[in-house]
Write a protein that holds these residues in place. Structure first.
Motif, PDB file in Angstrom:
ATOM      1  N   LEU A  35      -2.256  13.142  -5.619  1.00  0.00           N
ATOM      2  CA  LEU A  35      -3.338  12.746  -4.923  1.00  0.00           C
ATOM      3  C   LEU A  35      -3.377  11.364  -4.664  1.00  0.00           C
ATOM      4  O   LEU A  35      -3.418  10.482  -5.860  1.00  0.00           O
ATOM      5  CB  LEU A  35      -4.481  13.150  -5.878  1.00  0.00           C
ATOM      6  N   GLU A  36      -3.365  10.916  -3.700  1.00  0.00           N
ATOM      7  CA  GLU A  36      -3.464   9.372  -3.291  1.00  0.00           C
ATOM      8  C   GLU A  36      -2.476   8.718  -3.951  1.00  0.00           C
ATOM      9  O   GLU A  36      -2.810   7.606  -4.631  1.00  0.00           O
ATOM     10  CB  GLU A  36      -4.666   8.940  -3.701  1.00  0.00           C
ATOM     11  N   PRO A  37      -1.102   8.917  -3.681  1.00  0.00           N
ATOM     12  CA  PRO A  37       0.050   8.276  -4.384  1.00  0.00           C
ATOM     13  C   PRO A  37      -0.101   6.698  -3.733  1.00  0.00           C
ATOM     14  O   PRO A  37      -0.326   6.696  -2.598  1.00  0.00           O
ATOM     15  CB  PRO A  37       1.227   9.205  -4.153  1.00  0.00           C
ATOM     16  N   ARG A  38       0.454   5.711  -4.692  1.00  0.00           N
ATOM     17  CA  ARG A  38       0.139   4.696  -4.374  1.00  0.00           C
ATOM     18  C   ARG A  38       1.760   3.856  -4.065  1.00  0.00           C
ATOM     19  O   ARG A  38       1.887   2.957  -3.722  1.00  0.00           O
ATOM     20  CB  ARG A  38      -0.380   3.773  -5.580  1.00  0.00           C
ATOM     21  N   MET A  39       2.755   4.510  -4.590  1.00  0.00           N
ATOM     22  CA  MET A  39       4.263   4.050  -4.752  1.00  0.00           C
ATOM     23  C   MET A  39       5.150   4.855  -4.032  1.00  0.00           C
ATOM     24  O   MET A  39       5.374   6.130  -4.584  1.00  0.00           O
ATOM     25  CB  MET A  39       4.698   3.525  -6.228  1.00  0.00           C
ATOM     26  N   LEU A  44       1.101  16.456  -0.567  1.00  0.00           N
ATOM     27  CA  LEU A  44       0.599  14.912  -0.787  1.00  0.00           C
ATOM     28  C   LEU A  44      -0.624  14.853  -0.056  1.00  0.00           C
ATOM     29  O   LEU A  44      -0.817  15.289   0.872  1.00  0.00           O
ATOM     30  CB  LEU A  44       1.727  14.049  -0.085  1.00  0.00           C
ATOM     31  N   ILE A  45      -1.576  14.319  -0.795  1.00  0.00           N
ATOM     32  CA  ILE A  45      -3.010  14.314  -0.478  1.00  0.00           C
ATOM     33  C   ILE A  45      -3.082  12.726  -0.046  1.00  0.00           C
ATOM     34  O   ILE A  45      -3.161  11.777  -1.059  1.00  0.00           O
ATOM     35  CB  ILE A  45      -4.022  14.796  -1.546  1.00  0.00           C
ATOM     36  N   LYS A  46      -3.435  12.200   1.299  1.00  0.00           N
ATOM     37  CA  LYS A  46      -3.754  11.000   1.498  1.00  0.00           C
ATOM     38  C   LYS A  46      -5.385  10.442   1.255  1.00  0.00           C
ATOM     39  O   LYS A  46      -6.023  11.542   0.936  1.00  0.00           O
ATOM     40  CB  LYS A  46      -3.730  10.921   2.993  1.00  0.00           C
ATOM     41  N   PRO A  47      -5.508   9.329   1.241  1.00  0.00           N
ATOM     42  CA  PRO A  47      -4.729   8.248   1.769  1.00  0.00           C
ATOM     43  C   PRO A  47      -3.652   7.814   0.692  1.00  0.00           C
ATOM     44  O   PRO A  47      -3.859   7.808  -0.540  1.00  0.00           O
ATOM     45  CB  PRO A  47      -5.742   7.167   1.940  1.00  0.00           C
ATOM     46  N   TYR A  48      -2.546   7.294   1.434  1.00  0.00           N
ATOM     47  CA  TYR A  48      -1.216   6.692   0.534  1.00  0.00           C
ATOM     48  C   TYR A  48      -1.931   5.109   0.370  1.00  0.00           C
ATOM     49  O   TYR A  48      -2.432   4.783   1.131  1.00  0.00           O
ATOM     50  CB  TYR A  48      -0.001   6.749   1.297  1.00  0.00           C
ATOM     51  N   GLY A  49      -1.155   4.853  -0.827  1.00  0.00           N
ATOM     52  CA  GLY A  49      -1.514   3.457  -1.097  1.00  0.00           C
ATOM     53  C   GLY A  49      -0.084   2.586  -0.134  1.00  0.00           C
ATOM     54  O   GLY A  49      -0.177   1.407  -0.655  1.00  0.00           O
TER      55      GLY A  49
END
Length: 102
Positions: free
Chosen positions: A7-11, A31-36
């Motif tokens: 959920l909203e991965p940042r790296m 993969l659930i957006k938004p991405y970081g």
């Protein structure tokens, strides 16, 4: 087969590493957006040592609502410190969804 949900991965490197785990275990990676970090591209996942991304079953969603709409019958488990049931006490089944992230 299990389902791994980020959920909203940042790296991007972490996505690549979890992708490698999903590939090795025959799991689906959601993969659930938004991405970081913008969009996922081949350079980013290769940096994590994942050179077989094209063989991985990856499903992307614009937001959590889209994920929930497309996976209505999902049996979900959440990685959190705010639970009363330790992960080793849960009874898992094939096709369960494991959430990680924000």
């Amino acid at each position: 087969m299990f389902n791994i949900v980020l959920l909203e991965p940042r790296m991007p490197g972490n996505v690549g590493t979890i992708g490698r785990l999903a590939y090795a275990t025959g799991s689906v990676l959601h993969l659930i957006k938004p991405y970081g970090f913008g969009e996922i591209n081949e350079k980013q996942v290769r940096r994590a040592g994942l050179d077989y991304w094209e063989f991985l079953d990856v499903r992307e969603y614009e937001n959590i609502e889209e994920f929930l709409e497309k996976n209505k019958d999902a049996r979900c488990f959440y990685a959190t410190t705010k639970t009363t049931t330790p992960y080793f006490d849960a009874q898992y089944k094939a096709d369960d969804y494991f959430f990680f992230g924000r």
